[in-house]
Write a protein that holds these residues in place. Sequence first.
Motif, PDB file in Angstrom:
ATOM      1  N   LYS A  79     -46.256 -12.184  14.148  1.00 52.62           N
ATOM      2  CA  LYS A  79     -45.857 -11.587  12.875  1.00 52.62           C
ATOM      3  C   LYS A  79     -46.993 -10.721  12.362  1.00 52.62           C
ATOM      4  O   LYS A  79     -48.151 -11.148  12.357  1.00 52.62           O
ATOM      5  N   ALA A  80     -46.673  -9.500  11.957  1.00 53.24           N
ATOM      6  CA  ALA A  80     -47.710  -8.565  11.517  1.00 53.24           C
ATOM      7  C   ALA A  80     -47.148  -7.596  10.486  1.00 53.24           C
ATOM      8  O   ALA A  80     -45.949  -7.300  10.464  1.00 53.24           O
TER       9      ALA A  80
ATOM     10  N   ASP B  69     -52.933  -2.499  18.167  1.00 56.27           N
ATOM     11  CA  ASP B  69     -52.189  -2.589  19.417  1.00 56.27           C
ATOM     12  C   ASP B  69     -51.003  -3.536  19.226  1.00 56.27           C
ATOM     13  O   ASP B  69     -51.006  -4.680  19.678  1.00 56.27           O
ATOM     14  N   VAL B  70     -49.963  -3.050  18.567  1.00 56.72           N
ATOM     15  CA  VAL B  70     -48.782  -3.858  18.279  1.00 56.72           C
ATOM     16  C   VAL B  70     -47.573  -3.224  18.963  1.00 56.72           C
ATOM     17  O   VAL B  70     -47.515  -2.013  19.154  1.00 56.72           O
ATOM     18  N   PRO B  71     -46.566  -4.039  19.350  1.00 59.04           N
ATOM     19  CA  PRO B  71     -45.441  -3.537  20.151  1.00 59.04           C
ATOM     20  C   PRO B  71     -44.339  -2.879  19.326  1.00 59.04           C
ATOM     21  O   PRO B  71     -43.206  -3.331  19.284  1.00 59.04           O
ATOM     22  N   VAL B  72     -44.677  -1.782  18.652  1.00 62.52           N
ATOM     23  CA  VAL B  72     -43.688  -1.046  17.873  1.00 62.52           C
ATOM     24  C   VAL B  72     -43.056   0.042  18.734  1.00 62.52           C
ATOM     25  O   VAL B  72     -43.479   0.292  19.859  1.00 62.52           O
TER      26      VAL B  72
ATOM     27  N   GLU C  48     -45.524   4.712   6.264  1.00 64.96           N
ATOM     28  CA  GLU C  48     -44.513   3.715   5.957  1.00 64.96           C
ATOM     29  C   GLU C  48     -45.063   2.365   6.408  1.00 64.96           C
ATOM     30  O   GLU C  48     -45.762   2.281   7.417  1.00 64.96           O
ATOM     31  N   THR C  49     -44.752   1.326   5.661  1.00 67.93           N
ATOM     32  CA  THR C  49     -45.247  -0.014   5.977  1.00 67.93           C
ATOM     33  C   THR C  49     -44.074  -0.929   6.257  1.00 67.93           C
ATOM     34  O   THR C  49     -43.036  -0.843   5.599  1.00 67.93           O
ATOM     35  N   ALA C  50     -44.234  -1.821   7.242  1.00 65.51           N
ATOM     36  CA  ALA C  50     -43.158  -2.745   7.587  1.00 65.51           C
ATOM     37  C   ALA C  50     -43.734  -4.084   8.024  1.00 65.51           C
ATOM     38  O   ALA C  50     -44.803  -4.151   8.632  1.00 65.51           O
ATOM     39  N   MET C  51     -42.987  -5.149   7.707  1.00 66.64           N
ATOM     40  CA  MET C  51     -43.275  -6.483   8.216  1.00 66.64           C
ATOM     41  C   MET C  51     -42.466  -6.675   9.495  1.00 66.64           C
ATOM     42  O   MET C  51     -41.243  -6.516   9.500  1.00 66.64           O
ATOM     43  N   TYR C  52     -43.146  -7.000  10.593  1.00 66.11           N
ATOM     44  CA  TYR C  52     -42.499  -7.203  11.879  1.00 66.11           C
ATOM     45  C   TYR C  52     -42.583  -8.662  12.304  1.00 66.11           C
ATOM     46  O   TYR C  52     -43.591  -9.337  12.053  1.00 66.11           O
TER      47      TYR C  52
ATOM     48  N   ALA D 285     -52.704  -2.178  11.308  1.00 69.26           N
ATOM     49  CA  ALA D 285     -51.867  -3.349  11.559  1.00 69.26           C
ATOM     50  C   ALA D 285     -52.680  -4.606  11.285  1.00 69.26           C
ATOM     51  O   ALA D 285     -53.827  -4.705  11.697  1.00 69.26           O
ATOM     52  N   VAL D 286     -52.064  -5.544  10.581  1.00 74.16           N
ATOM     53  CA  VAL D 286     -52.717  -6.815  10.271  1.00 74.16           C
ATOM     54  C   VAL D 286     -51.832  -7.937  10.789  1.00 74.16           C
ATOM     55  O   VAL D 286     -50.699  -8.118  10.331  1.00 74.16           O
ATOM     56  N   SER D 287     -52.336  -8.704  11.755  1.00 81.40           N
ATOM     57  CA  SER D 287     -51.594  -9.842  12.282  1.00 81.40           C
ATOM     58  C   SER D 287     -51.674 -11.008  11.307  1.00 81.40           C
ATOM     59  O   SER D 287     -52.768 -11.389  10.881  1.00 81.40           O
TER      60      SER D 287
END
Length: 209
Positions: free
Chosen positions: A30-31, A7-10, A45-49, A19-21
């Motif tokens: 940051k996740a 549950d991340v705000p993408v 696809e993987t991204a650092m947010y 998703a890993v916080s």
Amino acid sequence: MQGTNADVPVHDSLHVTEAVSLYQNDEWWKAVVTYQFEGDSDTDETAMYLWHDDGDGWTRKNKYVIKTPDAWAVDRELIDDYIRSDAPTTETTAFPVSDYYTVGAGETVFQSDSWWKAIVNITGKGSWETNEVMVYLWQEQDGEWRRRQKYTIKRVSDWEEECEVIDDLMLTDHETSGTGSSVQPDGDVAADIEALRDELETHLSGEFT
């Protein structure tokens, strides 16, 4: 690290698969997020947010896309070299970063007429000395390079934790050489153009919003 949380705000067009916080407090979150684009369930696809909440909800401040394991292998090696080394004693203006930053060293991962990706070693922020590593992706618009992605590593301990998470998400069931690919001039213009196209596809994401 706080663990897995899908549950991340993408962006609404993304389907989050994992998703890993890395940390979350009242203001910052940051996740590392793995997702699929809407209508494309075959490509992860993987991204650092990095998000910030100023009272009106989570707003994305930085995003660093890692499109493939090969792209991660290239970035990982350069970041690791910089973050574990002493701050450079020289300065360079070869990269279009903010004037607030002092760049001691850097390396271009790839550059075309429209896109430029580089990893730089920051040795100063304003009047403050520091030793940080930043990954940048710029897009050329109206004759200027405009930042599209950014990822900052401030400490070796942060890097080790974040690297482990990305390794787990990106490199499972993949073999990586750690060397990546590059475009080598060989006199064959058509081959060089095709190689550059492959290089851009390896690193770039189709979603920057």
